[in-house]
Write a protein that holds these residues in place. Structure first.
Motif, PDB file in Angstrom:
ATOM      1  N   ALA A  96       2.111   2.030  20.542  1.00 52.99           N
ATOM      2  CA  ALA A  96       1.628   0.463  19.280  1.00 52.99           C
ATOM      3  C   ALA A  96       0.378   0.018  18.794  1.00 52.99           C
ATOM      4  CB  ALA A  96       2.055  -0.795  20.169  1.00 52.99           C
ATOM      5  N   TYR A  97      -0.681   0.422  20.072  1.00 53.24           N
ATOM      6  CA  TYR A  97      -1.954  -0.144  20.266  1.00 53.24           C
ATOM      7  C   TYR A  97      -2.307   1.404  18.764  1.00 53.24           C
ATOM      8  CZ  TYR A  97      -2.752  -3.662  23.203  1.00 53.24           C
ATOM      9  OH  TYR A  97      -2.077  -5.252  23.247  1.00 53.24           O
ATOM     10  N   ALA A  98      -2.522   2.819  18.685  1.00 52.94           N
ATOM     11  CA  ALA A  98      -2.834   3.838  18.274  1.00 52.94           C
ATOM     12  C   ALA A  98      -2.475   3.472  16.699  1.00 52.94           C
ATOM     13  CB  ALA A  98      -2.034   5.004  18.852  1.00 52.94           C
ATOM     14  N   ALA A  99      -1.139   3.391  16.265  1.00 52.35           N
ATOM     15  CA  ALA A  99      -0.738   2.907  15.324  1.00 52.35           C
ATOM     16  C   ALA A  99      -0.904   1.907  14.667  1.00 52.35           C
ATOM     17  CB  ALA A  99       0.721   2.737  15.480  1.00 52.35           C
ATOM     18  N   ARG A 143       6.291  -8.054   9.821  1.00 53.73           N
ATOM     19  CA  ARG A 143       7.311  -8.106  10.654  1.00 53.73           C
ATOM     20  C   ARG A 143       7.685  -7.531  11.293  1.00 53.73           C
ATOM     21  NH1 ARG A 143       7.412 -14.162  12.144  1.00 53.73           N
ATOM     22  NH2 ARG A 143       7.352 -14.338  14.068  1.00 53.73           N
ATOM     23  N   LEU A 144       9.161  -7.700  10.388  1.00 51.73           N
ATOM     24  CA  LEU A 144      10.641  -7.187  10.827  1.00 51.73           C
ATOM     25  C   LEU A 144       9.783  -5.235  10.934  1.00 51.73           C
ATOM     26  CD1 LEU A 144      12.405  -9.088   7.900  1.00 51.73           C
ATOM     27  CD2 LEU A 144      12.354  -9.091  10.857  1.00 51.73           C
ATOM     28  N   ALA A 145       9.328  -4.511   9.861  1.00 55.03           N
ATOM     29  CA  ALA A 145       9.277  -3.320   9.697  1.00 55.03           C
ATOM     30  C   ALA A 145       8.268  -3.037  11.948  1.00 55.03           C
ATOM     31  CB  ALA A 145       8.609  -2.477   8.897  1.00 55.03           C
ATOM     32  N   GLY A 146       7.294  -3.583  11.607  1.00 59.42           N
ATOM     33  CA  GLY A 146       6.513  -3.337  13.099  1.00 59.42           C
ATOM     34  C   GLY A 146       7.116  -3.513  13.846  1.00 59.42           C
ATOM     35  N   THR A 147       7.915  -4.963  14.461  1.00 63.19           N
ATOM     36  CA  THR A 147       8.469  -5.047  15.556  1.00 63.19           C
ATOM     37  C   THR A 147      10.121  -3.897  15.802  1.00 63.19           C
ATOM     38  OG1 THR A 147       8.669  -7.818  14.968  1.00 63.19           O
ATOM     39  CG2 THR A 147      10.779  -6.983  16.293  1.00 63.19           C
ATOM     40  N   SER A 155      -1.187  -3.204  -1.759  1.00 69.91           N
ATOM     41  CA  SER A 155      -0.023  -4.560  -0.992  1.00 69.91           C
ATOM     42  C   SER A 155       0.913  -2.651  -0.208  1.00 69.91           C
ATOM     43  CB  SER A 155       0.989  -4.697  -2.666  1.00 69.91           C
ATOM     44  OG  SER A 155       0.831  -5.893  -3.443  1.00 69.91           O
ATOM     45  N   ALA A 156       0.484  -1.992  -0.567  1.00 67.73           N
ATOM     46  CA  ALA A 156       0.894  -0.838   0.276  1.00 67.73           C
ATOM     47  C   ALA A 156       0.007  -1.093   1.433  1.00 67.73           C
ATOM     48  CB  ALA A 156       1.214   0.275  -1.094  1.00 67.73           C
ATOM     49  N   ALA A 157      -1.073  -1.175   1.007  1.00 67.11           N
ATOM     50  CA  ALA A 157      -1.758  -1.220   2.617  1.00 67.11           C
ATOM     51  C   ALA A 157      -2.070  -2.153   3.349  1.00 67.11           C
ATOM     52  CB  ALA A 157      -3.091  -0.880   2.792  1.00 67.11           C
ATOM     53  N   ASN A 158      -1.894  -3.278   2.684  1.00 64.36           N
ATOM     54  CA  ASN A 158      -0.625  -4.569   3.793  1.00 64.36           C
ATOM     55  C   ASN A 158      -0.533  -4.304   4.024  1.00 64.36           C
ATOM     56  OD1 ASN A 158      -3.806  -5.940   3.383  1.00 64.36           O
ATOM     57  ND2 ASN A 158      -2.781  -6.888   1.580  1.00 64.36           N
ATOM     58  N   LEU A 159       1.146  -3.658   3.602  1.00 63.74           N
ATOM     59  CA  LEU A 159       2.147  -3.115   3.904  1.00 63.74           C
ATOM     60  C   LEU A 159       2.150  -2.908   5.318  1.00 63.74           C
ATOM     61  CD1 LEU A 159       5.407  -3.666   4.527  1.00 63.74           C
ATOM     62  CD2 LEU A 159       5.735  -1.620   2.870  1.00 63.74           C
ATOM     63  N   THR A 210       0.040  -4.120  13.005  1.00 70.51           N
ATOM     64  CA  THR A 210       0.133  -5.595  13.803  1.00 70.51           C
ATOM     65  C   THR A 210       1.033  -6.224  14.011  1.00 70.51           C
ATOM     66  OG1 THR A 210      -1.875  -6.113  11.822  1.00 70.51           O
ATOM     67  CG2 THR A 210      -1.653  -7.195  13.430  1.00 70.51           C
ATOM     68  N   TRP A 211       2.101  -6.065  13.643  1.00 71.21           N
ATOM     69  CA  TRP A 211       3.278  -6.512  14.451  1.00 71.21           C
ATOM     70  C   TRP A 211       3.662  -5.570  15.680  1.00 71.21           C
ATOM     71  CZ3 TRP A 211       4.628 -11.289  14.626  1.00 71.21           C
ATOM     72  CH2 TRP A 211       4.283 -11.990  14.598  1.00 71.21           C
ATOM     73  N   MET A 212       3.570  -3.908  15.753  1.00 68.51           N
ATOM     74  CA  MET A 212       3.693  -3.376  16.677  1.00 68.51           C
ATOM     75  C   MET A 212       2.752  -3.484  17.824  1.00 68.51           C
ATOM     76  SD  MET A 212       4.006   0.288  15.179  1.00 68.51           S
ATOM     77  CE  MET A 212       4.444   1.446  16.524  1.00 68.51           C
ATOM     78  N   GLN A 213       1.480  -4.032  16.938  1.00 68.88           N
ATOM     79  CA  GLN A 213       0.716  -4.381  18.512  1.00 68.88           C
ATOM     80  C   GLN A 213       1.401  -6.047  19.349  1.00 68.88           C
ATOM     81  OE1 GLN A 213      -3.925  -3.534  18.186  1.00 68.88           O
ATOM     82  NE2 GLN A 213      -4.156  -5.779  19.467  1.00 68.88           N
ATOM     83  N   LEU A 214       0.947  -6.631  17.921  1.00 71.69           N
ATOM     84  CA  LEU A 214       1.461  -8.012  18.889  1.00 71.69           C
ATOM     85  C   LEU A 214       2.634  -8.373  19.512  1.00 71.69           C
ATOM     86  CD1 LEU A 214       0.904 -10.203  15.807  1.00 71.69           C
ATOM     87  CD2 LEU A 214      -1.045  -9.918  18.168  1.00 71.69           C
ATOM     88  N   THR A 215       3.910  -6.973  19.299  1.00 75.78           N
ATOM     89  CA  THR A 215       4.775  -7.346  20.185  1.00 75.78           C
ATOM     90  C   THR A 215       4.901  -6.882  21.267  1.00 75.78           C
ATOM     91  OG1 THR A 215       6.602  -6.806  17.506  1.00 75.78           O
ATOM     92  CG2 THR A 215       7.271  -6.037  20.298  1.00 75.78           C
ATOM     93  N   VAL A 216       3.620  -6.050  21.822  1.00 72.01           N
ATOM     94  CA  VAL A 216       3.483  -5.444  22.855  1.00 72.01           C
ATOM     95  C   VAL A 216       2.779  -5.922  24.464  1.00 72.01           C
ATOM     96  CG1 VAL A 216       4.751  -3.392  22.548  1.00 72.01           C
ATOM     97  CG2 VAL A 216       2.061  -3.871  22.618  1.00 72.01           C
TER      98      VAL A 216
END
Length: 472
Positions: free
Chosen positions: A208-211, A189-193, A53-57, A63-69
């Motif tokens: 964002a892609y590197a992260a 999603r909230l954290a990544g955005t 679960s921690a890894a998925n978080l 993923t949402w960092m990348q999708l946002t940009v």
């Protein structure tokens, strides 16, 4: 000669006006055990599940960092909104065309190895994109190729990671694991955005892609240390399976998985219910946006409030769904019908306040239904078929995702936002109700009475053997 047993000692006299104390009975462990079995977070009692679960978080946040940009990057490179939509379609296309074959790969290879390799491959794609963005070498052709590669890897990564997560808990805790994954997705999603805005502001778009690449590598590094509770199935070459009855396809093939899915009534019923809900009832980003900005005459801020209520309801529904132990297709159908009726009523909301009141239970019902359906999908097939079943599901869900928005857009042109919500909701509830009635009639044995000659007998007489002998 044994000594005689001592005489029983009489109880001490109780003073007048006092009652005998009742014996203290031991507390039954059943109540506590049942409470523990239904606890929403019971899957986190397992150490490997906590790490997963921690890894998925971390992965969801990346993923949402990348999708946002990503969409902004496509617009920046091409200057075309159509190109942005095309890039999303290119990434979704492998799921439609290759989903079944990706599931067959998951059934053939060990799950931990498959998930680790696919996560590392996705990380490599993210790092490649980050480097191209940083050096200004990314163009439309390369962007489309990277999107296609990402979608192709995801056809293997999706079912591999889903089934690996289920292997980390007992079968009775799978609903809790799926619901925890849903909550992790929402929080990520909230954290990544939020992190995307900070990273782009200080480090640029490539960060964002590197992260995201680092998040994939983190998951790949955690996987070798996970210890499954359920024994994963042996790969197909090491343990050949018996072919599906009536099928000429060789064991382990993608076509065998499709044949199995088509011959499984529960899975077909689940697909029908979910498909109807996905096309006519879950595109709230489109239907509710038109309703809020149109008939209700509110602005973008009001729709933001509606979206927030949807998110809160989804999280609350995930907590409720985590208490399930063995959900069924019947439960999924009942929840889909309830959601459809709520949607139909919400379509006639006279004000934004009434709509917000309706939206909350809609989101709760949708979240519980999603968890229940996913649990059935991932636990009903035998272990050696689950990858291919998820592959078939990925292809089908891609079709639903592509069909829904255009169909709802056309329906809103004809019936408006209110009519679309009402018609779609009633269609879902009516179809589920008709299917349930048909299933009940097919599986209800008709009463078979012996053929009698002569005068008709009263109903009570038919059950008496002597009356039947007399009539004969």
């Amino acid at each position: 000669m044994p000594s005689p047993a001592p005489a029983p000692v009489p109880p001490a006299p109780v003073p007048a006006g006092r009652r005998l104390p009742l014996p203290r009975l031991p507390r039954s462990p059943r109540r506590g055990k049942q409470h523990g079995d239904h606890a929403p977070w019971r899957s986190l009692r397992h150490r490997s599940m906590r790490w997963w679960s921690a890894a998925n978080l971390v992965s969801n946040a990346g993923t949402w960092m990348q999708l946002t940009v990503q969409n902004l990057l496509v617009l920046q490179i091409t200057g075309s909104a159509a190109a942005t939509g095309l890039s999303l379609s290119v990434q979704a296309a492998p799921g439609l065309l290759m989903g079944l074959f990706g599931g067959a790969v998951v059934d053939r290879w060990p799950r931990k190895v498959t998930a680790a390799v696919s996560q590392a491959a996705l990380g490599l794609v993210a790092f490649t994109t980050a480097a191209l963005v940083a050096f200004g070498e990314l163009n439309v052709g390369i962007l489309m190729a990277l999107a296609a590669v990402t979608g192709l890897i995801a056809t293997v990564d999706g079912p591999a990671c889903a089934l690996l997560g289920n292997d980390l808990v007992p079968v009775k805790d799978v609903p809790s694991a799926i619901a925890v994954g849903s909550l992790v997705h929402s929080v990520g999603r909230l954290a990544g955005t939020a992190l995307a805005a900070v990273a782009v502001a200080f480090l640029g778009t490539a960060s964002a892609y590197a992260a995201n690449g680092l998040s994939f590598l983190f998951v790949a590094a955690v996987i070798p240390f996970l210890r499954p509770v359920q024994a994963p199935p042996a790969p197909t070459p090491a343990a050949p399976q018996v072919p599906v009855p009536g099928s000429s396809h060789r064991p382990g093939s993608a076509r065998e998985g499709l044949a199995f899915f088509m011959r499984r009534p529960r899975l077909m019923a689940l697909a029908g219910i979910t498909g109807l809900s996905a096309v006519f009832g879950r595109n709230y980003g489109l239907t509710l946006a038109v309703l809020v900005t149109g008939p209700l005459q509110a602005g973008a801020a009001a729709f933001g409030t509606v979206s927030t209520v949807l998110a809160v309801g989804g999280m609350a529904g995930a907590v409720l769904a985590a208490r399930l132990r063995s959900p069924s297709v019947r439960l999924v159908g009942a929840l889909a019908a309830a959601g459809g009726l709520l949607q139909a009523v919400a379509g006639f909301s006279p004000s934004l306040a009434i709509l917000l009141i309706m939206v909350l239970p809609m989101a709760v019902v949708e979240s519980v239904s999603d968890t229940a359906g996913t649990t059935v999908l991932q636990t009903d097939p035998p272990a050696h078929m689950r990858g291919r079943v998820l592959g078939v599901w990925r292809s089908a869900s891609t079709v639903w995702g592509l069909m829904g928005p255009p169909l709802l857009g056309l329906l809103m042109e004809l019936a408006g936002a209110r009519g679309t919500l009402a018609v779609g909701g009633l269609l879902i509830a009516g179809a589920v109700g008709a299917g349930a009635l048909l299933h009940h009639r097919r599986h209800t044995p008709a009463a078979v009475l012996p053929e009698l000659t002569g005068p008709a007998l009263p109903p009570t007489a038919v059950t008496r053997p002597e009356t039947l002998r007399a009539a004969a």
